[in-house]
Enzyme design. Structure first.
Site, PDB file in Angstrom:
ATOM      1  N   GLY A 211      50.913  46.494  41.804  1.00  0.00           N
ATOM      2  CA  GLY A 211      49.895  45.625  41.207  1.00  0.00           C
ATOM      3  C   GLY A 211      48.540  45.877  41.821  1.00  0.00           C
ATOM      4  O   GLY A 211      48.364  46.819  42.602  1.00  0.00           O
ATOM      5  N   ASN A 212      47.590  45.070  41.474  1.00  0.00           N
ATOM      6  CA  ASN A 212      46.254  45.160  42.078  1.00  0.00           C
ATOM      7  C   ASN A 212      45.683  43.747  42.204  1.00  0.00           C
ATOM      8  O   ASN A 212      46.273  42.784  41.721  1.00  0.00           O
ATOM      9  CB  ASN A 212      45.341  46.079  41.266  1.00  0.00           C
ATOM     10  CG  ASN A 212      45.149  45.583  39.856  1.00  0.00           C
ATOM     11  OD1 ASN A 212      44.584  44.514  39.637  1.00  0.00           O
ATOM     12  ND2 ASN A 212      45.644  46.337  38.889  1.00  0.00           N
ATOM     13  N   GLY A 213      44.543  43.659  42.872  1.00  0.00           N
ATOM     14  CA  GLY A 213      44.002  42.342  43.234  1.00  0.00           C
ATOM     15  C   GLY A 213      43.084  41.723  42.198  1.00  0.00           C
ATOM     16  O   GLY A 213      42.331  40.793  42.511  1.00  0.00           O
ATOM     17  N   SER A 214      43.128  42.192  40.951  1.00  0.00           N
ATOM     18  CA  SER A 214      42.235  41.619  39.933  1.00  0.00           C
ATOM     19  C   SER A 214      42.592  40.155  39.668  1.00  0.00           C
ATOM     20  O   SER A 214      43.742  39.828  39.381  1.00  0.00           O
ATOM     21  CB  SER A 214      42.368  42.431  38.636  1.00  0.00           C
ATOM     22  OG  SER A 214      41.727  41.746  37.597  1.00  0.00           O
ATOM     23  N   ALA A 278      42.478  44.960  34.651  1.00  0.00           N
ATOM     24  CA  ALA A 278      42.707  46.100  35.538  1.00  0.00           C
ATOM     25  C   ALA A 278      44.138  46.555  35.289  1.00  0.00           C
ATOM     26  O   ALA A 278      45.078  46.113  35.967  1.00  0.00           O
ATOM     27  CB  ALA A 278      42.495  45.689  36.989  1.00  0.00           C
TER      28      ALA A 278
END
Ligand SMILES: Cc1cc2nc3c(=O)[nH]c(=O)nc-3n(C[C@H](O)[C@H](O)[C@H](O)COP(=O)(O)O)c2cc1C
Length: 402
Positions: A211-214, A278
């Protein structure tokens, strides 16, 4: 950016229900968002709350009688009715709803509601059986048929202690409805906009993911700005987005492939697609059905990744305006220009990936084919959303001309 409440003259009618105290908070929030609020309290409302509370919060006189002095420019209910941009009755009692439906003008609220041409919002609040009574429902139907917008009450704990329907809609919902009514007729009036927001989760096994921090802050800000400008918004949001703005048509997805399907379904009758999410570029090729175990003899673990589809590049729908984001760490403008052309976009918002993801502010450059790059100052994502909405409206306007 469109601020639909700023400078708007809002007449807030408060009738005599237990939820009248919530109208003080509502009035305060309206004032904080820039509205000029003029409160009218029914005689019964004054049994529950003091006019002074509203006067102190709104910095305007509070109206409690239709027989107040007509002085100078002020002609009582006639002036209030004529100068209102919006009239909201919150809370609206069963009694007031009946009187409004019947066209009674024996108090200031009834007189203003008959005399105004402004849009009218009514937020009922009452005991469960009063709400469901055929008389109340018939009165509301009469009001709806005359163009009054009814903000349905919520289910939950009522003042009596019982659970049921009839709680005044939450103040955030009242605010969203007010914004929506005042935003109608804005630069995106009648447009259907699909916006994606937040990061995706690409499963490795049932409990792990890439995942990512968006946070979805940009997508949410865009959704709100588009609604404030009169658009209908479908917001396709990943699991990292905690809450969505009230008023959007929400679509929840987890993975990039789910987002792709959701976007394809949503754009069928849309005017624009804004990809602010994102989306993961890659996903694990073979997600495990079982939780992966640690092998005590191995210090490394291989994970094979496959490319996710480029959602916006794969869409070519005649007339659909495509807006993309380029969050880059290097060669920002060169990379963004390349993406603008390769994906056939009408607008790309280029910003620094590290500085912007998860942040409240952003310093962006807007690229539009055939136009000079527009380098914006650092600003909040809400303000940036307002600029993007303004550029989107200009793109729509050029479509009409060409
Ligand atoms: C403690 C108390 C709470 C009440 N709460 C409500 C309410 O939530 N909704 C409602 O429709 N009426 C409620 N009523 C009844 C109204 O106050 C009554 O119908 C009154 O005539 C309403 O006047 P108005 O519509 O002119 O403000 C309540 C009455 C009392 C005594």
């Amino acid at each position: 950016m469109p601020e639909p409440l700023v400078g708007k003259r809002i007449v807030l009618g408060v009738s005599g229900g237990i939820a009248a105290y919530k109208a003080i908070d509502f009035a305060s929030k309206l004032v904080q968002l820039g509205a000029d609020v003029h409160a009218i309290l029914t005689a019964s409302a004054c049994e529950f709350v003091q006019p002074l509370s509203f006067a102190a919060i709104t910095h305007n006189s509070v109206h409690t009688s239709v027989f107040e002095g007509w002085e100078g420019e002020h002609s009582g209910h006639v002036t209030l009715a004529a100068t209102a941009d919006l009239v909201i009755v919150a809370p609206a009692t069963a009694n007031s709803i009946a009187k409004i439906a019947g066209g009674f003008a024996d108090d200031m609220l009834g007189a203003v509601l008959l005399a105004t041409q402004a849009p009218i919002l009514i937020a009922p609040a009452m005991e469960h059986r009063m709400w469901h009574h055929a008389a109340t429902q018939a009165n509301l139907e009469t009001l709806r048929s005359r163009g009054v917008r009814v903000i349905s009450p919520e289910a939950g704990r009522l003042a009596s202690g019982a659970a049921g329907d009839g709680r005044l809609a939450a103040v955030d919902r009242l605010l969203a409805e007010a914004r929506c009514v005042l935003g109608a007729g804005g630069v995106l009036n009648g447009k259907r906009i699909v916006i994606t927001s937040g990061g995706t989760h690409e499963p490795i096994d049932p409990v792990r993911f890439i995942g990512n921090g968006s946070s979805g802050a940009m997508g949410n800000a865009l959704a709100q700005a588009a609604m404030d400008a009169g658009a209908e918004v479908t917001l396709i949001a990943g699991p990292t987005v905690a809450t969505l703005p009230i008023g959007v048509t929400p679509v929840r997805i987890t993975t990039a492939l789910e987002m792709q399907s959701a976007v394809q379904a949503a754009i069928v009758d849309a005017d624009a697609l804004i990809m602010a999410a994102a989306v993961a570029d890659f996903r694990p090729a073979h997600p495990s059905e079982h939780k992966l175990k640690k092998n005590p003899d191995e210090n490394t673990q291989q994970l094979e990744l496959v490319k996710n589809p480029d959602i916006i590049a794969g869409i070519s729908q005649p007339g659909l305006v495509k807006v993309g984001f380029a969050a880059e760490t290097d060669d920002l403008i060169a990379n963004a220009t390349q993406k603008l052309q390769a994906k056939g976009l009408d607008l790309i918002v280029a910003n620094d990936a590290v500085a912007t993801i998860g942040a409240s502010h952003s310093q962006a450059t807007l690229l539009i084919p055939g136009h000079e790059p527009e380098s914006l100052a650092e600003m909040s994502k809400e303000d940036l959303a307002g600029v993007i909405v303004a550029r989107l409206a200009e793109i729509f306007a050029r479509q009409v001309i060409s």
